[in-house]
Design an enzyme around this catalytic site. Structure first.
Site, PDB file in Angstrom:
ATOM      1  N   HIS A   1       0.874  -1.169   0.000  1.00 48.10           N
ATOM      2  CA  HIS A   1       0.000   0.000   0.000  1.00 48.10           C
ATOM      3  C   HIS A   1       0.910   1.217   0.000  1.00 48.10           C
ATOM      4  CE1 HIS A   1      -3.322  -2.625   1.948  1.00 48.10           C
ATOM      5  NE2 HIS A   1      -3.464  -2.579   0.643  1.00 48.10           N
TER       6      HIS A   1
ATOM      7  N   GLU B   1       2.204  -5.305  10.781  1.00 44.07           N
ATOM      8  CA  GLU B   1       1.745  -3.918  10.862  1.00 44.07           C
ATOM      9  C   GLU B   1       2.700  -3.177  11.789  1.00 44.07           C
ATOM     10  OE1 GLU B   1      -0.957  -2.547   9.370  1.00 44.07           O
ATOM     11  OE2 GLU B   1      -1.797  -4.360   8.449  1.00 44.07           O
TER      12      GLU B   1
ATOM     13  N   GLU C   1       1.616   3.374   3.109  1.00 43.55           N
ATOM     14  CA  GLU C   1       2.149   2.728   4.311  1.00 43.55           C
ATOM     15  C   GLU C   1       3.655   2.577   4.108  1.00 43.55           C
ATOM     16  OE1 GLU C   1      -0.246  -0.793   4.796  1.00 43.55           O
ATOM     17  OE2 GLU C   1      -2.110   0.365   4.786  1.00 43.55           O
TER      18      GLU C   1
ATOM     19  N   HIS D   1       3.150  -3.644   6.525  1.00 41.25           N
ATOM     20  CA  HIS D   1       2.067  -2.685   6.336  1.00 41.25           C
ATOM     21  C   HIS D   1       2.132  -1.635   7.453  1.00 41.25           C
ATOM     22  CE1 HIS D   1      -0.548  -4.626   3.170  1.00 41.25           C
ATOM     23  NE2 HIS D   1       0.341  -5.569   3.398  1.00 41.25           N
TER      24      HIS D   1
END
Length: 673
Positions: A255, A494, A258, A402
């Site tokens: 993404h 994440e 990110e 991410h």
């Protein structure tokens, strides 16, 4: 008639006499004082007045310059000088100082005693070697006026170093100190700031040069807008697969908005190179026993959009609307690729196939073929490139970085119940995935303790880990594709609550994630590995390695080798292949075992029934059907002929900077196709 001719001749003679008397007297050097000979003035040193060259080590120049420009005005009106003025913008701050100063040494050469001093060829060659990657990253050719052989000379010809003062300054940026550098410093020193796509590629190329014995860069394809998807690998034999050496990968910036993972992987590449050269035993062991592949940016197009948005927001925000700016930054500007595709929902949905077959006897959860109908959808070039990459290398372990939360997510990503989107949906290797997730989360202090409560994972997570479907069910994810289509086990990491935190937070992020990344690489050596051979000692490609109680097999690679990640305990492991008998072994993996146990198998040939042989052959053929109807190729051909796409391919984005009225187009800036 003849009278008129005589009169015309007389008139011409009178006119000639008048013209001769009107001309200045001829200069006769034999008659003193008769006239003065014309003396041509020799060029003299004049004050440097080019604004983009005002910080050179000298203050005087001479025209005509090395390129033949007769005056300062002519030099300023050329494309060459225009290029120097925008280099910092084009290259994102990468190498612009060296290139500009080399250009100034040609456009406004150093003048002493009314003579031009030419810059040294060795300085030009060293700069080109180090900086050409920054130009290539924006698809720009190395400028012709920086041709080291044409415009620069050797020391014996009395050259000078135009970068001497730049290299001598104690407070100069480390990127520019590259001549006579110590073994590791300073080219690989980590800079805690965001890097543009050009800078990213340049850093990876420089890292490859600094550690050529253990590092190699290669491209797996291009983005929608033609940007290179560049990978750097680390191994004691870069570019080669070594028998029984496991391969693992890191992927980030799927993404585009990110961005922390992208920076972490840039830093990791620099760290592995510098620490290996400094003799760090842990890093040396990792590189010598593992082949590590790093893809810092899977979505460079989206990143550019996100970076531009961030810069606009930072430059336009003031104290009064700071809160508004923070709210705006939470939007997904740049999240998708240039086709507005979410790449983490663009992979084949193999998880649904597994759920649909789970009631069938003997159903599998491994090496599921890509359904033909997938290719009739919109497949992004980034997705296509990564799928081919995953299929081409026997990856064992992977992490996909991410942002927006602080947790490690593991498969499955899609809920096994269509109406319950937060239902715990484990894979057959749930214990292994929990172990892999903990190996990262437990060495990341703030992630493991759960101090950072952000996002939606907190209510479902345990010690910084969470099942993907239980957290937020989604289809077409990359980690499910890795697990269900190949031997690779992938988790999603994440890295923090903010997707695009300020530069000053990158230092903290690196120190939080450095140990976690190293521990995750070490996890690829857990479980067992070995070779499946026939009675004659030949490796058997495509043999299945099974573990009793786990409905997920591993397929042997080219030489019959395999790697099977397993949790500690007692396991019954079997190997079989079409046309061979099954062999089984009982193994015990201690809890504190930090290297893979060696478990080999020897299979005896047997005669298969025709039906069994056809079934096995059909399964292999189905798996090999990667885009069987060339749907992706047809789709990209249609895209390429569109007006916008063809314009991008024909001329780079920066081309209009240099198209000036009345000036020939500078085709020398274009890279040859």
């Amino acid at each position: 008639m003849w009278k008129m001719r005589i009169m015309l001749l007389v008139a011409l003679q009178i006119l000639s006499a008048v013209l001769v008397t009107a001309l200045p007297p001829r200069c006769d050097t034999q008659i003193r004082g008769h006239c003065k000979p014309i003396v041509e003035e020799k060029p003299k040193c004049e004050e440097m007045q080019l604004s983009y060259c005002d910080n050179m080590a000298y203050t005087h120049t001479l025209y005509p310059n090395i390129l033949g420009h007769s005056s300062r005005l002519e030099a300023e009106s050329g494309v060459e000088y225009l290029l120097l003025s925008v280099l910092e913008t084009l290259l994102g701050g990468e190498c612009h100082q060296e290139a500009r100063m080399l250009g100034c040494a040609v456009l406004a050469p150093r003048c002493e005693a009314d003579k031009v001093l030419k810059p040294c060829r060795r300085v030009c060659e060293a700069t080109r070697k180090r900086c050409v990657h920054a130009f290539e990253a924006i698809q720009m050719a190395w400028p012709y006026f920086l041709d080291c052989d044409r415009f620069f000379v050797a020391e014996e010809e009395g050259c000078y170093d135009p970068l001497h003062d730049l290299n001598a300054q104690s407070d100069v940026d480390d990127d520019y100190m590259f001549l006579d550098v110590p073994p590791v410093e300073p080219a690989l020193k980590i800079k805690y700031t965001y890097h543009s796509n050009a800078q990213l590629n340049s850093i990876l190329k420089r890292t490859e040069e600094e550690c050529a014995d253990i590092a190699r860069t290669y491209s797996i394809g291009r983005s929608t807008e033609g940007k290179e998807l560049l990978v750097i690998e680390f191994s004691d034999s870069p570019g080669q697969h070594e028998l029984l050496e496991p391969e693992m990968k890191f992927v980030a910036n799927m993404h585009g908005d990110e961005v922390v993972g992208r920076q972490m992987l840039i830093y990791l590449a620099q760290y592995l190179c510098s620490e290996y050269r400094l003799g760090n035993e842990r890093v040396r062991t990792l590189v010598n026993t593992t082949r590590i592949h790093i893809l810092p940016s899977m979505n460079p197009d989206g990143f550019e959009v996100a970076l531009s948005n961030q810069q606009d927001r930072n430059s336009g925000a003031d104290d009064e609307d700071e809160e508004m700016g923070r709210s705006y930054s939470s939007t997904n500007v740049g999240r998708n690729n240039a086709q507005n595709i979410d790449l983490n929902k663009n992979f084949p949905d193999l998880t649904s196939i597994v759920y649909n077959r789970r009631r069938q006897k003997g159903y599998r959860t491994d090496h599921i073929p890509i359904p033909d109908h997938y290719w009739f959808g919109k497949v992004a070039p980034e997705t296509y490139a990564v799928m081919k990459w995953i299929r081409s290398i026997p990856f064992v372990l992977s992490a996909n970085f991410h942002g927006g939360d602080l947790v490690v997510s593991y498969p499955y990503d899609r809920s096994k119940h269509p109406l319950d989107l937060n239902l715990f949906s484990p894979t057959p290797d749930d214990k292994v995935f929990k172990f892999l997730s903990r190996s990262y989360a437990s060495t990341h202090e703030s992630m493991y303790t759960g101090n950072a409560r952000c996002g939606t994972a907190y209510s479902h997570s345990h010690r910084g880990t969470v099942n993907g479907a239980q957290w937020a069910s989604s289809a077409g994810g990359m980690q499910d594709f890795n697990y269900l289509h190949t031997n690779c086990f992938e988790v999603t990491v994440e890295l923090g609550c903010e997707k695009f935190p300020p530069d000053e937070d990158l230092f903290i992020s690196w120190h939080e994630n450095q140990e976690a990344m190293l521990s995750f690489i070490e996890a690829v050596h857990r479980g067992i590995k070995g070779i499946v051979r026939d009675a004659e000692g030949n490796g058997i490609k495509g043999a299945r390695v099974s573990v009793r109680g786990i409905r997920h097999d591993i397929i042997t690679a080219e030489n019959g080798e395999y790697w099977r990640l397993l949790s500690p305990g007692i396991h019954i492991v079997s190997a079989t292949a079409p046309g061979y008998s099954r062999a089984s072994k009982k193994i015990h993996l201690p809890a504190m075992m930090h290297s893979a146990g060696r478990v080999d198998f020897v299979l005896e040939k047997v005669v298969l029934e025709p039906e069994e042989l056809e079934e096995e052959e059909a399964a292999v053929a189905a798996y090999q059907r990667f885009d069987p109807n060339n749907q992706y190729e047809r789709y990209t051909q249609i895209t390429d002929v569109s007006e916008g796409r063809s314009a991008r391919v024909e001329k780079p984005w920066w081309w209009n900077y240099f198209v000036l009225p009345g000036v020939p187009s500078p085709t020398w800036l274009l890279m040859s196709q």
